[in-house]
Design a protein around this motif. Sequence first.
Motif, PDB file in Angstrom:
ATOM      1  N   GLU A 261       0.836  -1.200   0.000  1.00  0.00           N
ATOM      2  CA  GLU A 261       0.000   0.000   0.000  1.00  0.00           C
ATOM      3  C   GLU A 261       0.871   1.249   0.000  1.00  0.00           C
ATOM      4  N   SER A 262       0.390   2.300  -0.678  1.00  0.00           N
ATOM      5  CA  SER A 262       1.173   3.522  -0.788  1.00  0.00           C
ATOM      6  C   SER A 262       1.246   4.224   0.563  1.00  0.00           C
ATOM      7  N   PHE A 263       2.346   4.947   0.739  1.00  0.00           N
ATOM      8  CA  PHE A 263       2.568   5.696   1.972  1.00  0.00           C
ATOM      9  C   PHE A 263       1.451   6.703   2.184  1.00  0.00           C
ATOM     10  N   SER A 264       1.049   7.417   1.130  1.00  0.00           N
ATOM     11  CA  SER A 264       0.033   8.467   1.263  1.00  0.00           C
ATOM     12  C   SER A 264      -1.330   7.895   1.628  1.00  0.00           C
ATOM     13  N   SER A 265      -1.688   6.724   1.073  1.00  0.00           N
ATOM     14  CA  SER A 265      -2.976   6.117   1.401  1.00  0.00           C
ATOM     15  C   SER A 265      -3.034   5.713   2.866  1.00  0.00           C
ATOM     16  N   LEU A 266      -1.957   5.106   3.349  1.00  0.00           N
ATOM     17  CA  LEU A 266      -1.909   4.719   4.755  1.00  0.00           C
ATOM     18  C   LEU A 266      -1.932   5.941   5.673  1.00  0.00           C
ATOM     19  N   GLU A 267      -1.217   6.990   5.279  1.00  0.00           N
ATOM     20  CA  GLU A 267      -1.190   8.209   6.087  1.00  0.00           C
ATOM     21  C   GLU A 267      -2.574   8.839   6.167  1.00  0.00           C
ATOM     22  N   CYS A 268      -3.289   8.876   5.058  1.00  0.00           N
ATOM     23  CA  CYS A 268      -4.638   9.433   5.055  1.00  0.00           C
ATOM     24  C   CYS A 268      -5.584   8.605   5.909  1.00  0.00           C
ATOM     25  N   PHE A 269      -5.469   7.282   5.821  1.00  0.00           N
ATOM     26  CA  PHE A 269      -6.319   6.402   6.623  1.00  0.00           C
ATOM     27  C   PHE A 269      -6.048   6.580   8.109  1.00  0.00           C
ATOM     28  N   ILE A 270      -4.786   6.527   8.518  1.00  0.00           N
ATOM     29  CA  ILE A 270      -4.429   6.605   9.936  1.00  0.00           C
ATOM     30  C   ILE A 270      -4.812   7.960  10.515  1.00  0.00           C
ATOM     31  N   THR A 271      -4.522   9.033   9.800  1.00  0.00           N
ATOM     32  CA  THR A 271      -4.849  10.373  10.305  1.00  0.00           C
ATOM     33  C   THR A 271      -6.356  10.551  10.411  1.00  0.00           C
ATOM     34  N   SER A 272      -7.103  10.096   9.418  1.00  0.00           N
ATOM     35  CA  SER A 272      -8.565  10.207   9.463  1.00  0.00           C
ATOM     36  C   SER A 272      -9.139   9.419  10.628  1.00  0.00           C
ATOM     37  N   ALA A 273      -8.583   8.238  10.871  1.00  0.00           N
ATOM     38  CA  ALA A 273      -9.054   7.417  11.990  1.00  0.00           C
ATOM     39  C   ALA A 273      -8.768   8.098  13.328  1.00  0.00           C
ATOM     40  N   GLU A 274      -7.630   8.756  13.446  1.00  0.00           N
ATOM     41  CA  GLU A 274      -7.252   9.399  14.709  1.00  0.00           C
ATOM     42  C   GLU A 274      -8.102  10.634  15.006  1.00  0.00           C
ATOM     43  N   VAL A 275      -8.445  11.400  13.964  1.00  0.00           N
ATOM     44  CA  VAL A 275      -9.176  12.665  14.195  1.00  0.00           C
ATOM     45  C   VAL A 275     -10.664  12.543  13.909  1.00  0.00           C
ATOM     46  N   GLY A 276     -11.099  11.429  13.273  1.00  0.00           N
ATOM     47  CA  GLY A 276     -12.518  11.201  13.032  1.00  0.00           C
ATOM     48  C   GLY A 276     -13.141  12.075  11.970  1.00  0.00           C
ATOM     49  N   SER A 277     -12.338  12.564  11.033  1.00  0.00           N
ATOM     50  CA  SER A 277     -12.865  13.472  10.015  1.00  0.00           C
ATOM     51  C   SER A 277     -11.899  13.554   8.847  1.00  0.00           C
ATOM     52  N   PHE A 278     -12.443  13.437   7.615  1.00  0.00           N
ATOM     53  CA  PHE A 278     -11.618  13.648   6.428  1.00  0.00           C
ATOM     54  C   PHE A 278     -11.165  15.103   6.340  1.00  0.00           C
ATOM     55  N   ALA A 279     -12.044  16.023   6.720  1.00  0.00           N
ATOM     56  CA  ALA A 279     -11.718  17.453   6.620  1.00  0.00           C
ATOM     57  C   ALA A 279     -10.569  17.819   7.560  1.00  0.00           C
ATOM     58  N   GLU A 280     -10.629  17.309   8.809  1.00  0.00           N
ATOM     59  CA  GLU A 280      -9.562  17.616   9.765  1.00  0.00           C
ATOM     60  C   GLU A 280      -8.268  16.926   9.361  1.00  0.00           C
TER      61      GLU A 280
END
Length: 310
Positions: free
Chosen positions: A2-21
Amino acid sequence: MESFSSLECFITSAEVGSFAEAARRLSITPAAVGKNVAQLESRLGVRLFQRSTRKLTLTEAGQRFLGEVSESFRSIQYAVANLASSEGQPAGVLRVSMGIVFGRLYVLPLLGEFLRRYPAIVPDWHFDNRQVDLIGQGFDAAIGGGFDLPPGVVARKLAPAHRVLVAAPEYLQRHAPIQMPEQLPQHDGILIRSPQTGRVRSWPLTSRNQEQRPLHLRQAMTMSDSDAACAAAEQGLGIALVSMPFAVPYLASKRLCRVLPDWYVDDGSVSVYYAERKLLPGKTRAFIDYLLACFEAQGLAKQFDAMAGA
């Protein structure tokens, strides 16, 4: 893989609970975050999030996947950050939160030498007297005292957090000598109001022999900052209970004197706080080690100890 950017987006979204944040923290658009997460779900063949107009929550599969990849991803991320400069020196933006006056008096003077040692680090320092959400707000470190220690955050002690009673020589000359805590209710108090709760906290006094007595002063005024309380006490307006780091310059210049010098308030420690990780970014490790070494070399822990010179 899996690409680094995809994993980063998934993990960050999971931590903050929002795609926008997550987008705000990653400096990309919410659409890009959503696209990366969707591509990851497609490649894995599972739905990672339950989406609604109000809330973004992990599915059972998403929770399991987050637990399996987040720590390894952070280790890779920090290893990359540690090698961010061409010489392999610590590099990157260093976000640190600290109290306004404490930071200006004791941390900011250390900045010049720190940057000479680590020129690839870019300070992003926030001066605020309120406790920050270290992990949630994306800080590398925070400096302060009396903080609650949330999960995932550790502290390294810099100095004791003692509070002492002080007054101007003029004020003390106008009154009979103060020899015991029981005499304090007869005096005007410059009390500290918590900027977090808005309440005036009740403190117990501790003696050199570890005896404890209640602290009572007549409430003449309240302040939300120890340095402001020192400035008010300097005008002869009453007795203030202030943190030692703020009192030190006033006591050294004899603008203020200790009241009941064998008594103090123990408020724990002044510490540097940072996320508990197996591999800290080089910039964070360099800052923490440098800060601890400077406090030791300058003897600040002894200066802030209410009983050291009493």
